[in-house]
Design a protein around this motif. Structure first.
Motif, PDB file in Angstrom:
ATOM      1  N   MET A 189       0.967  -1.220   0.032  1.00  0.00           N
ATOM      2  CA  MET A 189       0.108   0.060  -0.165  1.00  0.00           C
ATOM      3  C   MET A 189       1.012   1.331   0.062  1.00  0.00           C
ATOM      4  O   MET A 189       1.858   1.283   0.805  1.00  0.00           O
ATOM      5  N   ASP A 190       0.486   2.084  -0.827  1.00  0.00           N
ATOM      6  CA  ASP A 190       1.391   3.381  -1.003  1.00  0.00           C
ATOM      7  C   ASP A 190       0.776   4.544  -0.165  1.00  0.00           C
ATOM      8  O   ASP A 190      -0.071   4.446   0.560  1.00  0.00           O
ATOM      9  N   VAL A 191       1.475   5.535   0.099  1.00  0.00           N
ATOM     10  CA  VAL A 191       1.178   6.469   0.906  1.00  0.00           C
ATOM     11  C   VAL A 191      -0.003   7.117   0.509  1.00  0.00           C
ATOM     12  O   VAL A 191      -1.066   7.520   1.406  1.00  0.00           O
ATOM     13  N   SER A 192      -0.440   7.510  -0.752  1.00  0.00           N
ATOM     14  CA  SER A 192      -1.486   8.101  -1.216  1.00  0.00           C
ATOM     15  C   SER A 192      -2.668   7.296  -0.977  1.00  0.00           C
ATOM     16  O   SER A 192      -3.732   7.913  -0.572  1.00  0.00           O
ATOM     17  N   THR A 193      -2.613   6.059  -1.148  1.00  0.00           N
ATOM     18  CA  THR A 193      -3.731   5.032  -0.629  1.00  0.00           C
ATOM     19  C   THR A 193      -3.986   5.029   0.705  1.00  0.00           C
ATOM     20  O   THR A 193      -5.287   5.017   0.923  1.00  0.00           O
ATOM     21  N   PHE A 194      -3.150   4.855   1.526  1.00  0.00           N
ATOM     22  CA  PHE A 194      -3.375   4.941   2.826  1.00  0.00           C
ATOM     23  C   PHE A 194      -4.087   6.482   3.418  1.00  0.00           C
ATOM     24  O   PHE A 194      -4.845   6.394   4.269  1.00  0.00           O
ATOM     25  N   CYS A 195      -3.395   7.336   2.638  1.00  0.00           N
ATOM     26  CA  CYS A 195      -4.040   8.772   3.131  1.00  0.00           C
ATOM     27  C   CYS A 195      -5.590   8.849   2.779  1.00  0.00           C
ATOM     28  O   CYS A 195      -6.572   9.231   3.383  1.00  0.00           O
ATOM     29  N   ALA A 196      -5.878   8.348   1.713  1.00  0.00           N
ATOM     30  CA  ALA A 196      -7.249   8.228   1.061  1.00  0.00           C
ATOM     31  C   ALA A 196      -8.165   7.239   1.996  1.00  0.00           C
ATOM     32  O   ALA A 196      -9.157   7.720   2.259  1.00  0.00           O
ATOM     33  N   LEU A 197      -7.699   6.063   2.450  1.00  0.00           N
ATOM     34  CA  LEU A 197      -8.404   5.442   3.283  1.00  0.00           C
ATOM     35  C   LEU A 197      -8.708   5.814   4.678  1.00  0.00           C
ATOM     36  O   LEU A 197      -9.659   5.941   5.281  1.00  0.00           O
ATOM     37  N   PHE A 198      -7.484   6.547   4.976  1.00  0.00           N
ATOM     38  CA  PHE A 198      -7.509   7.173   6.455  1.00  0.00           C
ATOM     39  C   PHE A 198      -8.463   8.104   6.389  1.00  0.00           C
ATOM     40  O   PHE A 198      -9.504   8.552   7.350  1.00  0.00           O
ATOM     41  N   ALA A 199      -8.388   9.232   5.452  1.00  0.00           N
ATOM     42  CA  ALA A 199      -9.490  10.424   5.515  1.00  0.00           C
ATOM     43  C   ALA A 199     -10.801   9.792   5.203  1.00  0.00           C
ATOM     44  O   ALA A 199     -11.941  10.439   5.937  1.00  0.00           O
ATOM     45  N   ALA A 200     -11.047   8.869   4.449  1.00  0.00           N
ATOM     46  CA  ALA A 200     -12.606   8.252   4.178  1.00  0.00           C
ATOM     47  C   ALA A 200     -13.073   7.800   5.601  1.00  0.00           C
ATOM     48  O   ALA A 200     -13.967   7.904   6.111  1.00  0.00           O
ATOM     49  N   THR A 201     -12.200   7.143   6.310  1.00  0.00           N
ATOM     50  CA  THR A 201     -12.533   6.531   7.769  1.00  0.00           C
ATOM     51  C   THR A 201     -12.716   7.603   8.680  1.00  0.00           C
ATOM     52  O   THR A 201     -13.791   7.424   9.460  1.00  0.00           O
ATOM     53  N   CYS A 202     -11.955   8.597   8.734  1.00  0.00           N
ATOM     54  CA  CYS A 202     -12.129   9.607   9.738  1.00  0.00           C
ATOM     55  C   CYS A 202     -13.467  10.403   9.480  1.00  0.00           C
ATOM     56  O   CYS A 202     -14.327  10.852  10.306  1.00  0.00           O
ATOM     57  N   PHE A 203     -13.970  10.583   8.177  1.00  0.00           N
ATOM     58  CA  PHE A 203     -14.819  11.351   7.643  1.00  0.00           C
ATOM     59  C   PHE A 203     -16.109  10.623   8.057  1.00  0.00           C
ATOM     60  O   PHE A 203     -16.997  11.059   8.736  1.00  0.00           O
ATOM     61  N   THR A 204     -16.028   9.323   7.741  1.00  0.00           N
ATOM     62  CA  THR A 204     -17.343   8.453   8.049  1.00  0.00           C
ATOM     63  C   THR A 204     -17.460   8.244   9.617  1.00  0.00           C
ATOM     64  O   THR A 204     -18.778   8.410  10.244  1.00  0.00           O
ATOM     65  N   LEU A 205     -16.325   8.134  10.506  1.00  0.00           N
ATOM     66  CA  LEU A 205     -16.476   8.212  12.053  1.00  0.00           C
ATOM     67  C   LEU A 205     -17.249   9.370  12.560  1.00  0.00           C
ATOM     68  O   LEU A 205     -18.001   9.442  13.479  1.00  0.00           O
ATOM     69  N   VAL A 206     -16.853  10.693  12.071  1.00  0.00           N
ATOM     70  CA  VAL A 206     -17.109  11.918  12.351  1.00  0.00           C
ATOM     71  C   VAL A 206     -18.419  12.084  12.228  1.00  0.00           C
ATOM     72  O   VAL A 206     -19.310  12.648  12.959  1.00  0.00           O
ATOM     73  N   GLY A 207     -19.104  11.637  10.891  1.00  0.00           N
ATOM     74  CA  GLY A 207     -20.325  11.635  10.696  1.00  0.00           C
ATOM     75  C   GLY A 207     -21.196  10.722  11.369  1.00  0.00           C
ATOM     76  O   GLY A 207     -22.402  11.213  11.940  1.00  0.00           O
ATOM     77  N   LEU A 208     -20.905   9.693  11.864  1.00  0.00           N
ATOM     78  CA  LEU A 208     -21.499   8.792  12.722  1.00  0.00           C
ATOM     79  C   LEU A 208     -21.663   9.309  14.015  1.00  0.00           C
ATOM     80  O   LEU A 208     -22.660   9.320  14.807  1.00  0.00           O
TER      81      LEU A 208
END
Length: 52
Positions: free
Chosen positions: A1-20
């Motif tokens: 997994m490269d850095v840009s993929t990790f950052c995209a997944l991490f950002a999507a996870t954080c956004f989802t958790l904040v929304g919940l």
């Protein structure tokens, strides 16, 4: 997994958790009222030299 993929997944996870979390907080209005009441009672018990 490269850095840009990790950052995209991490950002999507954080956004989802904040929304919940935001949906849970909106469903409990008493949480916000209780915190405001505690803050106002703390302000009223502070020494008069510390009040603004």
């Amino acid at each position: 997994m490269d850095v840009s993929t990790f950052c995209a997944l991490f950002a999507a996870t954080c956004f989802t958790l904040v929304g919940l979390w935001w949906n849970v907080v909106q469903g409990h209005d008493d949480w916000m009222r209780r915190r405001a009441r505690a803050a106002s009672s703390a302000a009223s018990t502070s020494p008069s030299c510390c009040r603004r």
